[in-house]
Scaffold this motif. Sequence first.
Motif, PDB file in Angstrom:
ATOM      1  N   ILE A   1      -9.348   4.057   4.285  1.00 35.53           N
ATOM      2  CA  ILE A   1      -8.934   2.871   3.786  1.00 35.53           C
ATOM      3  C   ILE A   1      -9.516   1.719   5.157  1.00 35.53           C
TER       4      ILE A   1
ATOM      5  N   TYR B   1     -12.779   1.000 -11.392  1.00 31.31           N
ATOM      6  CA  TYR B   1     -13.172  -0.351 -11.275  1.00 31.31           C
ATOM      7  C   TYR B   1     -12.440  -0.985 -10.085  1.00 31.31           C
ATOM      8  N   GLU B   2     -11.128  -0.919 -10.233  1.00 31.60           N
ATOM      9  CA  GLU B   2     -10.276  -1.612  -9.154  1.00 31.60           C
ATOM     10  C   GLU B   2     -10.545  -0.816  -7.711  1.00 31.60           C
ATOM     11  N   GLU B   3     -10.581   0.493  -7.909  1.00 28.72           N
ATOM     12  CA  GLU B   3     -10.751   1.400  -6.671  1.00 28.72           C
ATOM     13  C   GLU B   3     -11.981   0.587  -5.778  1.00 28.72           C
ATOM     14  N   ILE B   4     -13.116   0.425  -6.792  1.00 31.77           N
ATOM     15  CA  ILE B   4     -14.368   0.368  -6.331  1.00 31.77           C
ATOM     16  C   ILE B   4     -14.301  -1.480  -5.563  1.00 31.77           C
TER      17      ILE B   4
ATOM     18  N   GLN C   1       1.316   7.241  -6.415  1.00 27.23           N
ATOM     19  CA  GLN C   1      -0.005   8.174  -6.845  1.00 27.23           C
ATOM     20  C   GLN C   1       0.079   9.440  -6.075  1.00 27.23           C
TER      21      GLN C   1
ATOM     22  N   ARG D   1     -12.825   0.754   4.286  1.00 27.18           N
ATOM     23  CA  ARG D   1     -12.711  -0.079   3.360  1.00 27.18           C
ATOM     24  C   ARG D   1     -12.476  -1.694   3.647  1.00 27.18           C
TER      25      ARG D   1
ATOM     26  N   ILE E   1     -10.103   8.361  -1.836  1.00 28.82           N
ATOM     27  CA  ILE E   1      -9.578   7.365  -2.802  1.00 28.82           C
ATOM     28  C   ILE E   1      -8.542   6.508  -2.204  1.00 28.82           C
ATOM     29  N   SER E   2      -8.546   5.292  -2.204  1.00 30.14           N
ATOM     30  CA  SER E   2      -7.650   4.351  -1.304  1.00 30.14           C
ATOM     31  C   SER E   2      -6.258   5.019  -1.758  1.00 30.14           C
ATOM     32  N   GLY E   3      -5.862   5.098  -3.176  1.00 27.67           N
ATOM     33  CA  GLY E   3      -4.413   5.327  -3.570  1.00 27.67           C
ATOM     34  C   GLY E   3      -3.709   4.108  -3.863  1.00 27.67           C
ATOM     35  N   ALA E   4      -4.605   3.042  -3.483  1.00 23.54           N
ATOM     36  CA  ALA E   4      -3.602   1.867  -3.836  1.00 23.54           C
ATOM     37  C   ALA E   4      -4.058   1.119  -5.205  1.00 23.54           C
ATOM     38  N   LYS E   5      -5.033   1.929  -5.875  1.00 24.47           N
ATOM     39  CA  LYS E   5      -5.567   1.344  -6.987  1.00 24.47           C
ATOM     40  C   LYS E   5      -5.434   2.363  -8.231  1.00 24.47           C
ATOM     41  N   PHE E   6      -5.323   1.955  -9.391  1.00 22.14           N
ATOM     42  CA  PHE E   6      -5.013   2.699 -10.723  1.00 22.14           C
ATOM     43  C   PHE E   6      -6.136   3.087 -11.353  1.00 22.14           C
TER      44      PHE E   6
ATOM     45  N   LEU F   1      -9.043  -9.156  -7.377  1.00 23.51           N
ATOM     46  CA  LEU F   1      -9.639  -9.006  -8.629  1.00 23.51           C
ATOM     47  C   LEU F   1      -9.170  -9.574  -9.977  1.00 23.51           C
TER      48      LEU F   1
ATOM     49  N   ALA G   1       2.439   1.871  -3.526  1.00 20.96           N
ATOM     50  CA  ALA G   1       1.486   2.125  -4.541  1.00 20.96           C
ATOM     51  C   ALA G   1       0.945   3.425  -4.377  1.00 20.96           C
ATOM     52  N   SER G   2       0.746   3.868  -2.934  1.00 23.20           N
ATOM     53  CA  SER G   2       0.166   5.203  -2.837  1.00 23.20           C
ATOM     54  C   SER G   2       1.286   6.319  -2.950  1.00 23.20           C
TER      55      SER G   2
ATOM     56  N   PHE H   1     -11.581  -2.536  -4.229  1.00 19.85           N
ATOM     57  CA  PHE H   1     -10.413  -2.475  -3.235  1.00 19.85           C
ATOM     58  C   PHE H   1     -11.045  -3.045  -1.935  1.00 19.85           C
TER      59      PHE H   1
ATOM     60  N   TYR I   1       0.793  -1.196   0.196  1.00 20.69           N
ATOM     61  CA  TYR I   1       0.041  -0.056  -0.138  1.00 20.69           C
ATOM     62  C   TYR I   1       0.902   1.220  -0.029  1.00 20.69           C
TER      63      TYR I   1
END
Lengths: 258, 290
Positions: A214, B105-108, A158, A217, B97-102, A228, A154-155, B110, A151
């Motif tokens: 997070i 679709y992936e964000e939702i 971004q 979530r 926004i999690s920041g972990a996904k690009f 996924l 990745a973050s 997560f 995490y």
Amino acid sequence: MVERLSFYLERNSPLHRLNPTTKLVVAFTLILVAFLGRGLFLPSLIFLLILAPLSFLGQVGREFLRTTLNLLLPLFAFLFVMQSLFYPGGKTVLFGFWIFAVKLEGVRFAFLTATRVLVMVSSFLLLLLTTHPGVLLLDLTQRGLPASVAYILASTLQIIPQMQAKAATILDAQRSRGLDTSGSLGRRIRALLPLVGPLVFGSLVDVEERAIAIEARGFRSSRPKTSLVEIEDRPLERALRWLCLLAFILALGSHLWP
Amino acid sequence: MAVIVIKNLTYTYPTMDHPALREVSLEVEAGEFVAIIGPNGAGKSTLCYTLAGFVPHFFKGELQGDVYVAGQDIRHVRLEDWVLKVGLVFQNPFNQISGAKFTVYEEIAFGLENIGVPREEMKRRVEEVMALTGIADLADRSPYALSGGQQQRVALASILVMQPEVLVLDEPTSQLDPIGSREVFQVIRQLAHQGVTIVMAEHKVEWIAQYADRVIALAEGEIIASGQPAEVLTDPRLPEYGIGISRYTAVARQAAEEGLWPPHQRLPVTLEEAAAGFRAIEETDYARLR
């Protein structure tokens, strides 16, 4: 605000379909072999015979060569000038001008160092060009990298464009109220100081909200995670990774051999 | 059956001298849509955080009184699993926004990855919720390359997809234009009909009047009014507490002072009610003139 977050280029190539860990292992092996192996031309051969053809196989050849050269040419120029003139212990003078003398040992050393750096930078570049950072991190997570470490990585990717945008907003807000950001160097540095407070404290507030987000979530949920995206890992790739280990051992052996 | 039961809740943040919530008591039924109004700093967000378990588990601080959600004492739940029961959407869409996904679709997806939903079900639920919130066309975009309103829908979808029993929303329409706000209210109304319990802190009284079942007005951490939207939103004390009122109420109140509103008729909160009231007074005026 559309920013490019990574080097990744989307293509449909065999290199793109390779498991990210395989690519990571190959990249590390090539670097280790280039640094440990013997022979003046070993690193340059690795680049010419392995990395460059692979980049065309991955359909990113042009970007690969252009980015590599852009990144490394200034360094190489500096390296060659410094080492060929001032390499300690250089005896064989190739040619001289004015008070300078270009020595063979220096040129050899510069060439070896430059091509090693070339292999290091370009093999990572090729990895990044053909691997989506999200997929790489997902694969590493599935192989045991803690989710929190993935995490953070990745973050970070971004967050950089976000921080830049935020800094620009704060700076604009301050300029519009009369902060002078032009003039001498000292003045410009002084003008940056008022930026630090809002940027740092604002980011700390963001961190708290991001943590809540997070958590909401289910990030720390005690249930086993699923994913996924499914990442392929073929037996052939596993074999390739073992081969890489072998190559590393051989290179290490040749390095340690008296 | 009451899903949320709060009795005499008083809560103080660790670094504060004064409680953010004082003696708050409240019950919410399953499938009820309750809106919370109040000026900034009234304790709306704190109440939202309490239901979602972030008070006291994330913010710590001192909590007195009882808070039961779905029969469980909020003080004794584990926050990491509690989020499956109570979903929280908060104000700033950017930080959700999690920041972990690009991609969107992936964000939702997560949240579903984190709680271990199988891949096929995950895809079905993500696609369902994107259609519901009207963001299906954003699926492959970067969640950071969206407008505030789009991000807010992504944030909402990311929580809805986890299918919580109770949905807590802290000003979820702050970045949305009127059309976007109405769509969000419609989605939430629909969820309430499906049995999801909704608690929403919100300033947009016109929408609350139309969609909420009940309104609670907070000021300085205390509940000052609670009841039907039409009743609470026309409470004459609201402006004193710094709570915005519907423009229809404001116009009708002015009209009433000038004798242009039907006497004994409650002030309006929606356009329809205002129109009906003015029509009524016009007819009586005409009647008098003739």
